[in-house]
Write an enzyme that holds these catalytic residues in place. Structure first.
Site, PDB file in Angstrom:
ATOM      1  N   ASN A 117     -10.598  -2.506  -6.861  1.00 30.58           N
ATOM      2  CA  ASN A 117      -9.635  -2.160  -7.272  1.00 30.58           C
ATOM      3  C   ASN A 117     -10.282  -1.756  -8.738  1.00 30.58           C
ATOM      4  O   ASN A 117     -10.115  -0.890  -9.637  1.00 30.58           O
ATOM      5  CB  ASN A 117      -8.247  -2.477  -7.119  1.00 30.58           C
ATOM      6  CG  ASN A 117      -7.480  -2.385  -5.922  1.00 30.58           C
ATOM      7  OD1 ASN A 117      -6.643  -2.758  -5.994  1.00 30.58           O
ATOM      8  ND2 ASN A 117      -7.837  -1.857  -5.508  1.00 30.58           N
TER       9      ASN A 117
ATOM     10  N   ASP B  29       0.968  -1.086   0.630  1.00 34.36           N
ATOM     11  CA  ASP B  29      -0.030   0.225  -0.234  1.00 34.36           C
ATOM     12  C   ASP B  29       0.944   0.742  -0.080  1.00 34.36           C
ATOM     13  O   ASP B  29       1.795   0.880   0.583  1.00 34.36           O
ATOM     14  CB  ASP B  29      -0.865   0.045   1.136  1.00 34.36           C
ATOM     15  CG  ASP B  29      -2.303   1.200   1.501  1.00 34.36           C
ATOM     16  OD1 ASP B  29      -2.055   1.534   0.015  1.00 34.36           O
ATOM     17  OD2 ASP B  29      -2.872   0.868   2.299  1.00 34.36           O
TER      18      ASP B  29
HETATM   19  C1  FPP Z   1      -1.798   0.457  -3.437  1.00 32.84           C
HETATM   20  O1  FPP Z   1      -1.143   1.649  -3.263  1.00 32.84           O
HETATM   21  C2  FPP Z   1      -1.187  -0.621  -4.774  1.00 32.84           C
HETATM   22  C3  FPP Z   1      -1.943  -1.301  -5.452  1.00 32.84           C
HETATM   23  C4  FPP Z   1      -3.342  -0.877  -5.937  1.00 32.84           C
HETATM   24  C5  FPP Z   1      -1.613  -2.487  -6.122  1.00 32.84           C
HETATM   25  C6  FPP Z   1       0.106  -2.843  -6.439  1.00 32.84           C
HETATM   26  C7  FPP Z   1       0.616  -3.119  -7.061  1.00 32.84           C
HETATM   27  C8  FPP Z   1       2.046  -3.054  -7.269  1.00 32.84           C
HETATM   28  C9  FPP Z   1       2.455  -2.595  -7.271  1.00 32.84           C
HETATM   29  C10 FPP Z   1       1.844  -2.664  -8.966  1.00 32.84           C
HETATM   30  C11 FPP Z   1       2.047  -4.105 -10.194  1.00 32.84           C
HETATM   31  C12 FPP Z   1       2.018  -5.392  -9.370  1.00 32.84           C
HETATM   32  C13 FPP Z   1       2.765  -6.626 -10.065  1.00 32.84           C
HETATM   33  C14 FPP Z   1       2.662  -7.748  -9.124  1.00 32.84           C
HETATM   34  C15 FPP Z   1       3.625  -6.730 -10.840  1.00 32.84           C
HETATM   35  P1  FPP Z   1      -2.691   2.508  -3.691  1.00 32.84           P
HETATM   36  O2  FPP Z   1      -2.825   2.964  -5.100  1.00 32.84           O
HETATM   37  O3  FPP Z   1      -3.845   2.080  -3.516  1.00 32.84           O
HETATM   38  O4  FPP Z   1      -1.755   3.987  -2.853  1.00 32.84           O
HETATM   39  P2  FPP Z   1      -2.340   4.836  -2.083  1.00 32.84           P
HETATM   40  O5  FPP Z   1      -3.523   4.324  -0.972  1.00 32.84           O
HETATM   41  O6  FPP Z   1      -0.823   6.457  -1.711  1.00 32.84           O
HETATM   42  O7  FPP Z   1      -3.313   5.938  -3.305  1.00 32.84           O
END
Ligand code: FPP
Length: 246
Positions: free
Chosen positions: A69, A21
């Site tokens: 998501n 996250d």
């Molecule tokens: C959360 O950060 C992260 C995600 C929803 C996606 C995770 C994906 C990756 C790390 C990249 C791709 C993955 C792979 C396995 C190749 P957020 O967007 O919720 O952050 P925030 O809470 O700060 O908005």
């Protein structure tokens, strides 16, 4: 109890699950678009996977995309799907070199066709690998997983393949996406949030939790090591008393 400050390789968690996250906030802090955070998040994925394999962790599960998501802006969903495909293409040689098997959990037939194809290809090409199972939770929601398991079990009862009295924890676990994985020992969530967000609700029944303020794109091997050391300094009692454990 003395607090250990190095990792005891005899007492490693068998299964680590990570809620990655903070990509969006990391990008915002830098005045960049959210996509930049996700791109940098893939570097943390790479480092974490390699560090886990090196340590001897048998199972690593990453929450890459939840059922919820899908409600994000289309542009962000498209970016995440593109990153998934490009990362799979790029990381296949590393998975092979490190003897890592790729696995997925979730409703992956919701993913774009090219992502499904790439996943199937990498799963196929790594299926003989034995050092570590890397599971990506994609279009994953734990409540949906449990409902789907109940539906399958109900069908079996209806068809007389299973008796109601024989339904137990093992039977339910065998019908989850994670049927071939052990229960989770350690859950890590980055970015300071302290919630589970519909992740592996059944499988974390006895897991230890580790929350860190570090945002996912900044998560490095040393942060993983700190989480494991914290885990190893805890006493897991599984409902028993401290004396019974000793
Ligand atoms: C959360 O950060 C992260 C995600 C929803 C996606 C995770 C994906 C990756 C790390 C990249 C791709 C993955 C792979 C396995 C190749 P957020 O967007 O919720 O952050 P925030 O809470 O700060 O908005």
């Amino acid at each position: 109890m003395d607090r250990k400050i190095t990792i005891n390789t005899e007492k490693l968690p068998r299964h680590i699950a990570i809620i990655m996250d903070g990509n969006g906030r990391w990008a915002k802090q830098k005045g960049m678009l959210r996509a930049f955070g996700h791109e940098n998040g893939t570097k943390s994925v790479r480092e974490t996977v390699e560090a886990c394999a090196k340590l001897g962790i048998e199972n690593l599960t990453l929450y890459a995309f939840s059922t919820e998501n899908w409600n994000r802006p289309k542009l962000e969903v498209d970016t995440l799907m593109k990153l998934l495909v490009s990362s799979l293409k790029k990381e296949l040689p590393t998975l092979k070199e490190n003897n890592i098997r790729l696995n997925t959990i979730g409703n992956t037939n919701m993913l774009p066709e090219n992502a499904q194809r790439e996943l199937a290809d990498v799963i196929q090409q790594t299926k003989q690998n034995t050092r570590m199972v890397l599971t990506l939770a994609l279009s994953y929601g734990s409540r949906e997983e449990i409902i789907s398991a109940i539906r399958h079990i109900s069908e079996k009862v209806k068809n007389n393949q299973l008796q109601t009295a024989d339904i137990n924890e093992q039977v339910l676990a065998q019908h989850l996406y994670t049927h071939n994985l052990p229960d989770v020992d350690l859950v890590i969530r980055t970015s300071g949030e302290q919630r589970i967000s519909n992740f592996l609700l059944w499988q974390i029944a006895y897991a230890e939790f580790y929350f860190t303020e570090v945002l996912w794109p900044d998560f490095r091997e040393k942060d993983l090591n700190e989480a494991i050391i914290s885990y190893q300094n805890r006493e897991r009692r599984f409902g028993k008393t401290s004396e019974q454990i000793k």
